[in-house]
Scaffold this motif. Structure first.
Motif, PDB file in Angstrom:
ATOM      1  N   LYS A 140       0.625  -1.265   0.176  1.00 10.12           N
ATOM      2  CA  LYS A 140       0.222   0.025   0.184  1.00 10.12           C
ATOM      3  C   LYS A 140       0.771   1.346   0.015  1.00 10.12           C
ATOM      4  N   LEU A 141       1.969   1.072   0.885  1.00 10.65           N
ATOM      5  CA  LEU A 141       2.896   2.650   1.074  1.00 10.65           C
ATOM      6  C   LEU A 141       3.476   2.928  -0.554  1.00 10.65           C
ATOM      7  N   ILE A 142       3.911   1.746  -1.697  1.00 13.02           N
ATOM      8  CA  ILE A 142       4.600   2.100  -2.817  1.00 13.02           C
ATOM      9  C   ILE A 142       3.386   1.954  -3.188  1.00 13.02           C
ATOM     10  N   GLY A 143       2.121   2.288  -3.599  1.00 12.36           N
ATOM     11  CA  GLY A 143       1.151   2.726  -4.069  1.00 12.36           C
ATOM     12  C   GLY A 143       0.471   0.714  -5.265  1.00 12.36           C
ATOM     13  N   GLU A 144       1.170   0.047  -3.980  1.00 10.54           N
ATOM     14  CA  GLU A 144       0.118  -1.468  -5.173  1.00 10.54           C
ATOM     15  C   GLU A 144      -1.228  -0.845  -4.788  1.00 10.54           C
ATOM     16  N   TYR A 201       6.939  -1.656  10.164  1.00  9.78           N
ATOM     17  CA  TYR A 201       8.054  -2.546   9.609  1.00  9.78           C
ATOM     18  C   TYR A 201       7.932  -1.381   8.642  1.00  9.78           C
ATOM     19  N   ALA A 202       6.178  -0.660   8.258  1.00 13.01           N
ATOM     20  CA  ALA A 202       6.396  -0.299   6.895  1.00 13.01           C
ATOM     21  C   ALA A 202       6.733   1.369   7.311  1.00 13.01           C
ATOM     22  N   PHE A 203       7.181   1.928   8.292  1.00 11.93           N
ATOM     23  CA  PHE A 203       8.012   2.928   8.427  1.00 11.93           C
ATOM     24  C   PHE A 203       8.780   3.129   8.293  1.00 11.93           C
ATOM     25  N   TYR A 204       9.622   1.494   9.528  1.00 16.21           N
ATOM     26  CA  TYR A 204      11.259   1.538   8.352  1.00 16.21           C
ATOM     27  C   TYR A 204      11.851   1.620   7.321  1.00 16.21           C
ATOM     28  N   ILE A 205      10.836   1.111   6.309  1.00 10.90           N
ATOM     29  CA  ILE A 205      11.059   0.349   5.235  1.00 10.90           C
ATOM     30  C   ILE A 205      11.006   1.995   4.306  1.00 10.90           C
ATOM     31  N   GLN A 210      13.456   6.191   1.226  1.00 10.01           N
ATOM     32  CA  GLN A 210      12.915   7.955   0.937  1.00 10.01           C
ATOM     33  C   GLN A 210      14.730   8.228   1.457  1.00 10.01           C
ATOM     34  N   THR A 211      15.500   8.179   2.226  1.00 10.54           N
ATOM     35  CA  THR A 211      16.865   7.979   2.249  1.00 10.54           C
ATOM     36  C   THR A 211      17.702   7.187   1.036  1.00 10.54           C
ATOM     37  N   ILE A 212      17.158   6.455   0.463  1.00 13.17           N
ATOM     38  CA  ILE A 212      17.951   5.670  -0.952  1.00 13.17           C
ATOM     39  C   ILE A 212      17.839   6.789  -1.897  1.00 13.17           C
ATOM     40  N   LYS A 213      16.427   7.391  -1.712  1.00 18.22           N
ATOM     41  CA  LYS A 213      16.164   8.143  -2.688  1.00 18.22           C
ATOM     42  C   LYS A 213      16.685   9.326  -3.296  1.00 18.22           C
ATOM     43  N   MET A 214      17.320   9.896  -2.141  1.00 22.07           N
ATOM     44  CA  MET A 214      17.998  11.628  -2.284  1.00 22.07           C
ATOM     45  C   MET A 214      19.985  10.662  -3.296  1.00 22.07           C
ATOM     46  N   ARG A 215      20.098   9.928  -3.429  1.00 15.55           N
ATOM     47  CA  ARG A 215      20.990   9.524  -3.976  1.00 15.55           C
ATOM     48  C   ARG A 215      20.608   8.921  -5.231  1.00 15.55           C
ATOM     49  N   THR A 216      19.437   7.832  -5.390  1.00 18.49           N
ATOM     50  CA  THR A 216      19.357   6.884  -6.318  1.00 18.49           C
ATOM     51  C   THR A 216      17.759   6.995  -6.327  1.00 18.49           C
ATOM     52  N   PRO A 217      17.292   8.321  -7.411  1.00 18.38           N
ATOM     53  CA  PRO A 217      15.819   8.598  -7.683  1.00 18.38           C
ATOM     54  C   PRO A 217      14.850   7.753  -8.435  1.00 18.38           C
TER      55      PRO A 217
END
Length: 376
Positions: free
Chosen positions: A52-56, A77-81, A86-93
């Protein structure tokens, strides 16, 4: 129907240490415990929340096992993911995220496969996050063979498509307040697979090798009648049941290492023998099946109440509070803490001896009279 690999990733620590076990375990029933069922439900709920978080498009699972605690832990768990993403997207869009991904590592382990809870591919790093809902045993990600197998399976799929250099493996264990992460390079993982994994996996698939008893055997379905367990405890016979005051300190510590498992094993052996007797009519030379002690109960509480009232007995009720846990579930955590939080206390636990490897803080009890040279 759920597939089960003989050499599963989840039992890798066991078959890497005791290669013959998987083939022995095939002759014994795999019980679905309440704890295992709870874990399955928690994984389904966590999967729903991340999808749900990633829009599926997804549908929330329904189960009586889902309570406020499970909702909170799977939210965490979902919050951690989400935070990691979001941290990853700062360097990998545009990272790739995969949920419940089947991972095949049969090029290293015969018929080996498993399912990764969450995989994220971001340029040179592959992230693997595994939810552990259990609260019995603290799970560490460092040199964790299950996570390393998942990593090898993921690399089989994505290594040729992406320039992956390292794998970050994380155990998320909310009920133990444990988030453990280990990072290994692709070369380190492949070196482990070639130098250690392959050989032991082939032994395990054939049912060959030596069974060495230890904590890794505790979840084996044949642990109760495992001869290696008996051999492990047999070394205590050299004490010939000496009285404690005849043992040295080091000998006492050696006995203490065995106590917990001996008590557990004794109970398991009795339960196993009773089950075999009931199911197969087995006759033992020194034991027999009898009806155990039971507690008397009323067959119909309502009729008992009517009879008592009709004969003038009215003082037949006892009022008592429901348990603290039930009260918290009734009100919900927030309301419970607001109304009753200041009325809850946690008494000190009874001191108990545990191995030095136990992660709990050591309890230091000071004897004031001894410290100041006084007499008892």
């Amino acid at each position: 129907m759920v597939e089960h690999a003989i050499l599963s990733a989840s039992s890798a620590h066991r078959w890497l240490t005791c290669p013959p076990l998987p083939q022995l375990e095939r002759f014994f029933e795999n019980k679905t415990t309440e704890v295992a069922h709870e874990g399955t439900v928690a994984h389904s709920l966590a999967e729903y929340k991340v999808r749900k978080l990633i829009g599926e498009k997804t549908r929330k699972p329904k189960s009586k096992s889902i309570d406020d605690d499970m909702e909170q832990h799977t939210d965490d768990y979902a919050f951690y993911i989400n935070e990691l993403l979001q941290t990853i997207k700062m360097r990998t869009p545009d990272p790739i995220i995969l949920i419940e991904q089947r991972l095949d590592f049969s090029n290293y382990v015969p018929d080996g496969f498993g399912t990764g809870d969450c995989l994220i591919i971001a340029d040179k790093t592959l992230y693997i996050i595994d939810l552990k809902y259990g609260r019995g045993v603290l799970v560490d990600a460092e040199d964790n063979p299950q996570m390393m197998l998942y990593a090898l399976g993921a690399l089989n799929i994505f290594d040729a498509l992406y320039d992956i250099e390292e794998v970050e493996m994380t155990i998320f264990q909310p009920r133990k307040y444990n988030i453990s992460t280990s990072v290994k390079t692709v070369n380190e993982l492949k070196e482990w697979a070639d130098s250690e994994l392959k050989e032991k996996a082939e032994l395990a698939f054939k049912g060959e090798g030596v069974v060495k008893y230890g904590p890794w055997c505790q979840f084996s379905n044949c642990n109760t009648i495992l001869r290696a367990r008996k051999d492990y405890h047999d070394k205590l016979t050299r004490f010939q049941l000496c009285s404690p005051h005849l043992l040295t300190d080091s000998e006492l510590e050696e006995v203490l290492e065995h106590v917990d498992d001996l008590v557990k094993w004794a109970t398991e052996v009795k339960e196993y023998a009773t089950k075999v007797t009931i199911e197969t009519d087995k006759e033992w030379s020194k034991f027999k099946l009898v009806e155990g002690r039971s507690v008397r109960k009323f067959s119909d509480d309502k009729k008992v109440e009517e009879v008592c009232k009709a004969n003038g007995y009215t003082d037949i009720y006892r009022n008592s509070l429901i348990t603290l846990t039930d009260m918290e579930k009734l009100m919900g955590k927030e309301e419970f803490n607001t109304l009753l939080g200041n009325l809850v206390y946690k008494p000190e636990g009874k001191p108990t001896l545990v191995p030095r490897s136990d992660k709990r803080k050591e309890l230091v009890l000071h004897n004031v009279k001894q410290e100041f040279g006084g007499k008892e």
